[in-house]
Design a protein around this motif. Sequence first.
Motif, PDB file in Angstrom:
ATOM      1  N   UNK A  23     -34.742 107.226  46.842  1.00 27.54           N
ATOM      2  CA  UNK A  23     -33.843 106.888  45.736  1.00 27.54           C
ATOM      3  C   UNK A  23     -33.969 105.406  45.381  1.00 27.54           C
ATOM      4  N   UNK A  24     -34.074 104.546  46.382  1.00 28.08           N
ATOM      5  CA  UNK A  24     -34.246 103.117  46.126  1.00 28.08           C
ATOM      6  C   UNK A  24     -35.543 102.854  45.374  1.00 28.08           C
ATOM      7  N   UNK A  25     -36.619 103.513  45.794  1.00 30.44           N
ATOM      8  CA  UNK A  25     -37.908 103.324  45.134  1.00 30.44           C
ATOM      9  C   UNK A  25     -37.885 103.848  43.701  1.00 30.44           C
ATOM     10  N   UNK A  26     -37.219 104.987  43.494  1.00 28.69           N
ATOM     11  CA  UNK A  26     -37.074 105.525  42.134  1.00 28.69           C
ATOM     12  C   UNK A  26     -36.290 104.538  41.278  1.00 28.69           C
ATOM     13  N   UNK A  27     -35.233 103.970  41.831  1.00 33.53           N
ATOM     14  CA  UNK A  27     -34.447 102.985  41.096  1.00 33.53           C
ATOM     15  C   UNK A  27     -35.246 101.756  40.722  1.00 33.53           C
ATOM     16  N   UNK A  28     -36.254 101.412  41.531  1.00 35.31           N
ATOM     17  CA  UNK A  28     -37.125 100.272  41.226  1.00 35.31           C
ATOM     18  C   UNK A  28     -38.221 100.634  40.227  1.00 35.31           C
ATOM     19  N   UNK A  29     -38.255 101.913  39.810  1.00 34.12           N
ATOM     20  CA  UNK A  29     -39.221 102.318  38.799  1.00 34.12           C
ATOM     21  C   UNK A  29     -40.556 102.778  39.335  1.00 34.12           C
ATOM     22  N   UNK A  30     -40.673 103.035  40.637  1.00 31.29           N
ATOM     23  CA  UNK A  30     -41.948 103.474  41.208  1.00 31.29           C
ATOM     24  C   UNK A  30     -42.196 104.950  40.897  1.00 31.29           C
ATOM     25  N   UNK A  31     -43.444 105.302  40.693  1.00 30.90           N
ATOM     26  CA  UNK A  31     -43.834 106.684  40.501  1.00 30.90           C
ATOM     27  C   UNK A  31     -43.975 107.392  41.835  1.00 30.90           C
ATOM     28  N   UNK A  32     -44.098 108.721  41.798  1.00 29.29           N
ATOM     29  CA  UNK A  32     -44.189 109.499  43.038  1.00 29.29           C
ATOM     30  C   UNK A  32     -45.398 109.075  43.871  1.00 29.29           C
ATOM     31  N   UNK A  33     -46.532 108.773  43.222  1.00 27.56           N
ATOM     32  CA  UNK A  33     -47.728 108.372  43.966  1.00 27.56           C
ATOM     33  C   UNK A  33     -47.516 107.035  44.674  1.00 27.56           C
ATOM     34  N   UNK A  39     -44.374 105.063  51.654  1.00 26.59           N
ATOM     35  CA  UNK A  39     -43.741 105.743  52.784  1.00 26.59           C
ATOM     36  C   UNK A  39     -44.739 106.477  53.675  1.00 26.59           C
ATOM     37  N   UNK A  40     -46.025 106.460  53.261  1.00 25.91           N
ATOM     38  CA  UNK A  40     -47.081 107.138  54.029  1.00 25.91           C
ATOM     39  C   UNK A  40     -46.779 108.621  54.202  1.00 25.91           C
ATOM     40  N   UNK A  41     -46.397 109.266  53.099  1.00 25.37           N
ATOM     41  CA  UNK A  41     -46.143 110.710  53.100  1.00 25.37           C
ATOM     42  C   UNK A  41     -46.883 111.319  51.913  1.00 25.37           C
ATOM     43  N   UNK A  42     -47.130 112.643  51.915  1.00 24.15           N
ATOM     44  CA  UNK A  42     -47.786 113.274  50.768  1.00 24.15           C
ATOM     45  C   UNK A  42     -46.926 113.170  49.504  1.00 24.15           C
ATOM     46  N   UNK A  43     -47.588 113.184  48.371  1.00 22.93           N
ATOM     47  CA  UNK A  43     -46.867 113.089  47.098  1.00 22.93           C
ATOM     48  C   UNK A  43     -45.944 114.288  46.898  1.00 22.93           C
ATOM     49  N   UNK A  44     -46.365 115.474  47.381  1.00 19.35           N
ATOM     50  CA  UNK A  44     -45.510 116.657  47.264  1.00 19.35           C
ATOM     51  C   UNK A  44     -44.199 116.464  48.026  1.00 19.35           C
TER      52      UNK A  44
END
Length: 359
Positions: A23-33, A39-44
């Motif tokens: 949620x923090x990353x989304x708030x900063x405008x980052x895309x899923x990729x 976070x070193x996790x798959x995009x899915x």
Amino acid sequence: MPTTATTDRPDATALGRQERQVLSAVGCGLGDDEIADALAVPEDTVAELLARILVKLGLRDRAAAIVHAFDCGLVAPGRGPRARPASRTVAVRAAESAPRMGISLLGPLQVRRDGRLLRLGHLRQQAVLAVLALGAGRPLGQQELLDDVWGMEPPVANVVPVYIYRLRKALCDGAGPAVIERGPRGYQLVPGAVDVDVARLEELVTGIGKADRAGEPLETVRLCTRALDLFRGEPLAGLPGPLAELERLRLVERRIALVQRKLEWQLRLGQEAEAIAELFALSAAHPLNEPLAAMLMRTLYRGGRQADALLVFERARRRLADDLGVPPSGVLRRAHRMILRGAEAGPGLGPSAGTAAGP
């Protein structure tokens, strides 16, 4: 873009650690990729976590998640975690002299010094100033300014120091000390030297919350009106850059939420005519905002205008289908069913026997 207001929802404490990070990353405008890489996790996995966040917090889409990330404190204007409270030294310095300069971001960027409108140069240069103003006194390094203003297309030349130099000259305008200073951690506006309308907006929002919780409807409406009067059009209109785009989204949603809160209290105070006029105008400006459409439907129904209320639903349904390919959300469907049944719209929101008001 249909979003769901973040007021009165579970806050980020309802989320797990990884969900809070997303949620923090989304708030900063980052895309899923980008989030997946960080976070070193798959995009899915990021997509699944975001879907879970939307369900837990009762949010409709990514845009609402961005606003919620700001409102619950995970992200602050200027990208990144909220800065610590200003130190005592800063507070004393700010109190020594009232700002002679005002920066307005709630519309096209404007700066006034002693009442005079200043010339700020071209749009990228203005965007640098806007980022500093949104930083709320937090020092910003050169790389952060580049990321916020240019994003993935940084300039070839080292232009940030040049723009800062030009802005200093423009803001001083031959009178007074520099307004932008540079420290070991980057550039910032001199604390206490500038009044930023976004900061005043947030102070008013805090006051509105207190008045609302204290059950003071007239004070709530008054403070909402003061907050809304700060807006002069689309926030940061025309300014380029990822941060300006995110802040436009957040501030537009903030404005809509303020109007909704004001109108809810106006309706409780029996000011239906004023509320209907404002709702029609706001719904026309934001035709995909479903909570607004539902509020307009309920208000028209209360005024005895059932047919007009149903027409609002049909227009919203068609617009959602044509523009987004989605059906109405639960908030619109519930308002529609209530009107069809002739049920009460809520406390004091049943159809009145009086004449219809509004346009």
